[in-house]
Motif scaffolding. Structure first.
Motif, short mmCIF file in Angstrom:
data_model
loop_
_atom_site.label_atom_id
_atom_site.label_comp_id
_atom_site.label_asym_id
_atom_site.label_seq_id
_atom_site.Cartn_x
_atom_site.Cartn_y
_atom_site.Cartn_z
N MET A 76 4.09 22.67 83.01
CA MET A 76 3.99 22.58 81.56
C MET A 76 3.12 21.39 81.17
SD MET A 76 6.99 22.18 78.66
CE MET A 76 7.35 20.47 79.06
N SER A 77 2.18 21.60 80.27
CA SER A 77 1.31 20.54 79.77
C SER A 77 1.68 20.18 78.34
CB SER A 77 -0.16 21.00 79.81
OG SER A 77 -0.57 21.25 81.13
N ARG A 78 1.39 18.94 77.96
CA ARG A 78 1.57 18.49 76.58
C ARG A 78 0.18 18.51 75.93
NH1 ARG A 78 2.29 13.20 73.75
NH2 ARG A 78 3.70 13.61 72.01
N ILE A 79 0.03 19.36 74.90
CA ILE A 79 -1.28 19.67 74.36
C ILE A 79 -1.30 19.48 72.86
CG2 ILE A 79 -3.05 21.45 74.14
CD1 ILE A 79 -1.72 22.79 76.63
N LEU A 80 -2.25 18.69 72.37
CA LEU A 80 -2.46 18.52 70.93
C LEU A 80 -3.49 19.53 70.45
CD1 LEU A 80 -2.37 16.94 68.19
CD2 LEU A 80 -4.15 15.45 69.16
N VAL A 81 -3.16 20.23 69.36
CA VAL A 81 -4.10 21.13 68.70
C VAL A 81 -4.23 20.67 67.26
CG1 VAL A 81 -4.67 23.51 68.12
CG2 VAL A 81 -3.26 23.04 70.13
N LEU A 88 -0.80 12.69 76.50
CA LEU A 88 -1.25 14.06 76.33
C LEU A 88 -2.00 14.51 77.57
CD1 LEU A 88 -2.53 13.65 72.68
CD2 LEU A 88 -0.68 15.21 73.35
N ASP A 89 -1.77 15.76 77.97
CA ASP A 89 -2.53 16.33 79.08
C ASP A 89 -3.84 16.95 78.60
OD1 ASP A 89 -0.55 16.01 81.31
OD2 ASP A 89 0.67 17.20 79.93
N ALA A 90 -3.87 17.38 77.34
CA ALA A 90 -5.06 18.02 76.81
C ALA A 90 -5.09 17.87 75.30
CB ALA A 90 -5.10 19.49 77.19
N LEU A 109 7.90 24.57 65.23
CA LEU A 109 8.79 23.43 65.39
C LEU A 109 10.16 23.88 65.90
CD1 LEU A 109 7.94 21.34 62.18
CD2 LEU A 109 6.87 21.29 64.44
N ALA A 110 10.61 25.03 65.42
CA ALA A 110 11.89 25.57 65.89
C ALA A 110 11.83 25.89 67.37
CB ALA A 110 12.25 26.82 65.09
N GLY A 111 10.63 26.17 67.88
CA GLY A 111 10.46 26.45 69.30
C GLY A 111 10.21 25.22 70.14
N GLY A 112 10.28 24.04 69.51
CA GLY A 112 10.16 22.79 70.26
C GLY A 112 8.87 22.04 70.08
N ALA A 113 7.97 22.52 69.23
CA ALA A 113 6.70 21.81 69.01
C ALA A 113 6.96 20.50 68.27
CB ALA A 113 5.73 22.67 68.22
N GLU A 114 6.09 19.53 68.52
CA GLU A 114 6.05 18.30 67.74
C GLU A 114 4.99 18.46 66.66
OE1 GLU A 114 5.65 14.84 70.46
OE2 GLU A 114 5.74 16.39 72.01
N HIS A 141 4.07 25.73 77.27
CA HIS A 141 3.54 24.38 77.14
C HIS A 141 4.17 23.64 75.96
CE1 HIS A 141 0.54 25.20 80.19
NE2 HIS A 141 0.27 26.33 79.58
N GLN A 142 4.21 22.33 76.06
CA GLN A 142 4.69 21.48 74.97
C GLN A 142 3.52 21.24 74.02
OE1 GLN A 142 7.78 20.28 74.16
NE2 GLN A 142 6.76 19.56 72.31
#
Length: 243
Positions: free
Chosen positions: A1-6, A75-77, A45-50, A26-27
């Motif tokens: 699992m990667s932590r990814i900012l969009v 962040l990984d990406a 957000l309900a699914g765990g997104a920040e 992915h987070q």
């Protein structure tokens, strides 16, 4: 699992990207311009997104978001998706904001900058531009600059997979209902570049369209132009992108 900012993930390609990557496990860190627009992100957000909130046309908001993200897990990406087509916010949102986030955050393993085929008609001239958002800028110019920023990151940081993606002319709020390209294909390449273990995705400095490499504007890989762009952005913001 990667932590990814969009960035720019309340609708359009950013929203589809965030939803697809969250569904893949992915987070995801999503971004909204305002608290009001952030309400649309409740399912993610309900699914765990920040979530981070801030108007990227305002440098203080970008600095605040960079500070908050910098205090969290690395962040990984990052997918620099947010963009505007016209008006005075074109250069601040499309170029200055991704530059600041790139310069201020610990560089992730993978970074994608959303470009456009319109960057090919951009002008490789930096004199006389208004980077503060008081005058309208050219969308084509902004996409040339951010594609050049991608190439500069790839050159200066060979340990980072830095790429640009042309998603095509797709029927989003920006593209309009008459857009002729495939909306599904419009977000798959950036997802592939930040998550795939395939050798082709673990490369850097590419300008991609539907998972195929294309030749960008000649100035993109001109190291002199890259350096002038970085110098201009550093002068304008007071923040340097470290080599």
């Amino acid at each position: 699992m990667s932590r990814i900012l969009v960035t720019g993930s309340t609708d359009g390609l950013g929203r589809l990207t965030a939803e697809t990557m969250q569904a893949a496990g992915h987070q995801v860190v999503v971004h909204a311009r305002s608290d009001e627009r952030a309400q649309s992100l409740r399912p993610l957000l309900a699914g765990g997104a920040e979530v981070v909130v801030g108007d990227f046309s305002e440098r203080d908001a970008v600095l605040r978001i960079a500070g908050a993200l910098g205090r969290g897990p690395r962040l990984d990406a990052v997918i620099h998706n947010v963009g505007v087509y016209d008006g005075p916010a074109v250069l601040p949102v499309n170029v200055v904001a991704p530059y600041l986030l790139t310069a201020l955050l610990p560089l992730p393993e993978r970074v994608v900058f959303l470009s456009s085929g319109m960057h090919l008609s951009g002008r490789a001239r930096l004199d006389g531009l208004d980077w503060t958002g008081h005058r309208a800028g050219s969308y084509s110019d902004s996409k040339l600059f951010v594609t050049t920023l991608m190439a500069a990151v790839a050159r200066l940081h060979p340990d980072v997979f830095s790429n640009a993606v042309d998603p095509g002319w797709v029927p989003t709020r920006m593209g309009g209902a008459g857009a002729s390209d495939d909306l599904e294909l419009g977000h798959r390449t950036q997802e592939w570049l930040v998550t795939s273990t395939e050798a082709a995705a673990r490369t850097s400095g590419g300008y991609w369209y539907h998972r195929e490499l294309r030749q960008p504007h000649a100035s993109v890989h001109d190291t002199g132009f890259q350096d002038r762009l970085l110098e201009t952005l550093a002068e304008q913001t007071g923040i340097e992108l470290q080599a």
